[in-house]
Enzyme design. Structure first.
Site, PDB file in Angstrom:
ATOM      1  N   ASP A   1       0.849  -1.195   0.000  1.00 27.16           N
ATOM      2  CA  ASP A   1       0.000   0.000   0.000  1.00 27.16           C
ATOM      3  C   ASP A   1       0.885   1.246   0.000  1.00 27.16           C
ATOM      4  O   ASP A   1       1.829   1.348   0.794  1.00 27.16           O
ATOM      5  CB  ASP A   1      -0.903  -0.001   1.232  1.00 27.16           C
TER       6      ASP A   1
ATOM      7  N   ASN B   1      -2.441  12.760  -4.404  1.00 30.48           N
ATOM      8  CA  ASN B   1      -3.477  13.114  -5.382  1.00 30.48           C
ATOM      9  C   ASN B   1      -4.044  14.505  -5.131  1.00 30.48           C
ATOM     10  O   ASN B   1      -4.232  15.287  -6.070  1.00 30.48           O
ATOM     11  CB  ASN B   1      -4.614  12.083  -5.342  1.00 30.48           C
TER      12      ASN B   1
ATOM     13  N   ASP C   1      -1.278   9.163 -10.898  1.00 30.08           N
ATOM     14  CA  ASP C   1      -1.163   8.037 -11.839  1.00 30.08           C
ATOM     15  C   ASP C   1       0.294   7.762 -12.181  1.00 30.08           C
ATOM     16  O   ASP C   1       0.701   6.603 -12.348  1.00 30.08           O
ATOM     17  CB  ASP C   1      -1.945   8.348 -13.114  1.00 30.08           C
TER      18      ASP C   1
ATOM     19  N   ASP D   1      -4.509   2.399  -4.461  1.00 29.49           N
ATOM     20  CA  ASP D   1      -3.051   2.449  -4.313  1.00 29.49           C
ATOM     21  C   ASP D   1      -2.515   1.146  -3.728  1.00 29.49           C
ATOM     22  O   ASP D   1      -1.439   1.128  -3.125  1.00 29.49           O
ATOM     23  CB  ASP D   1      -2.656   3.628  -3.414  1.00 29.49           C
TER      24      ASP D   1
END
Length: 265
Positions: free
Chosen positions: A141, A149, A158, A184
């Protein structure tokens, strides 16, 4: 006499006899029919014989030249059709391959997508059960990915995921499997890998991610990961959902330890 007249009037029986004589004398049936029919019928007109021979020669000359041309053109057309069919077949195969890859691949990272990842997990569990092999796995993770983000935007998010995927692929063996579980989170399958070796792979991933600088539009940033590692010495009691649940639990234990941690079971 009347029988002779019918025989003579048609001329066909003379032609048949001439053909037979031509075969017997080695002239061939067609030429024998031309030469001997008028003789047998009492028609000794040389002009008639000459015209018949000309028609015979013209016919065979025509056939000699036209037949190869016709068959040549027909063969060329068949070759063209075959090439077109092969091109269409290749195009369809390429399209089918592309569609298959797209159905298996995550657009953002190029890894296996969630659906195909679950199929792979199921297959690996079946193989481990059938041959009594052990299996290790991990869930990775990205720490504070939501903050990345929110601050840098989804394009940079991304980009971080793509670079993270490249690190994971680079740090495992070719026989190991890496997929994006969602968001993620990534899952790594390590077939026939002991708990100790799985932990070593997790340490390598953690180290490489720490050292890597992820590019943004303005600068470079550091990212960390929380990794849950589980070794299954016996997978008989597990299906794909329970398998992933165990990985997920191990990953959350690592995250609860303060992030940038590894928890193994």
């Amino acid at each position: 006499m009347s029988s002779f007249k019918r025989f003579d009037a048609s001329g066909r029986s003379y032609r048949h006899i001439g053909a037979v004589l031509g075969v017997l004398l080695g002239f061939g049936a067609p030429l024998g029919a031309i030469l001997f029919r008028p003789i047998l019928a009492g028609e000794m007109s040389y002009e008639w014989i000459r015209q018949d021979i000309i028609r015979y020669v013209d016919f065979y000359v025509y056939m000699a030249f036209s037949t190869p041309l016709v068959f040549g053109l027909f063969g060329a057309y068949l070759g063209y059709l075959n090439d077109e069919i092969q091109c269409q077949k290749t195009s369809l195969e390429n399209i089918n391959t592309l569609l298959k890859d797209q159905s298996m691949t995550d657009d953002a990272t190029g890894l296996y997508n969630h659906r195909h990842l679950m199929e792979v997990i199921e297959k690996e569990l079946m193989r481990a059960k059938r041959y009594s092999r052990f299996l290790s796995g991990m869930m990775v993770d990205v720490d504070d990915f939501k903050s990345i983000n929110d601050y840098y935007g989804h394009l940079i998010g991304d980009s971080v995921l793509r670079e993270m995927a490249a690190i994971l692929k680079n740090d495992v063996r070719k026989v190991d499997l890496v997929g994006r579980y969602g968001g993620d989170e990534f899952v790594v399958l390590l077939p026939e890998t002991s708990g100790e070796l799985a932990r070593n792979v997790a340490n390598r991933i953690q180290k490489d991610v720490r050292q890597y600088r992820f590019k943004t539009l303005r600068d470079y940033i550091s990212v960390s990961v929380s990794i849950g590692v589980v070794h299954f010495s016996d997978v008989k009691a597990f299906d794909k959902l329970l398998f992933v649940e165990k990985l997920d639990e191990a990953m959350y234990k690592a995250k609860s330890m303060g992030k940038d941690r590894i928890h193994s079971e």
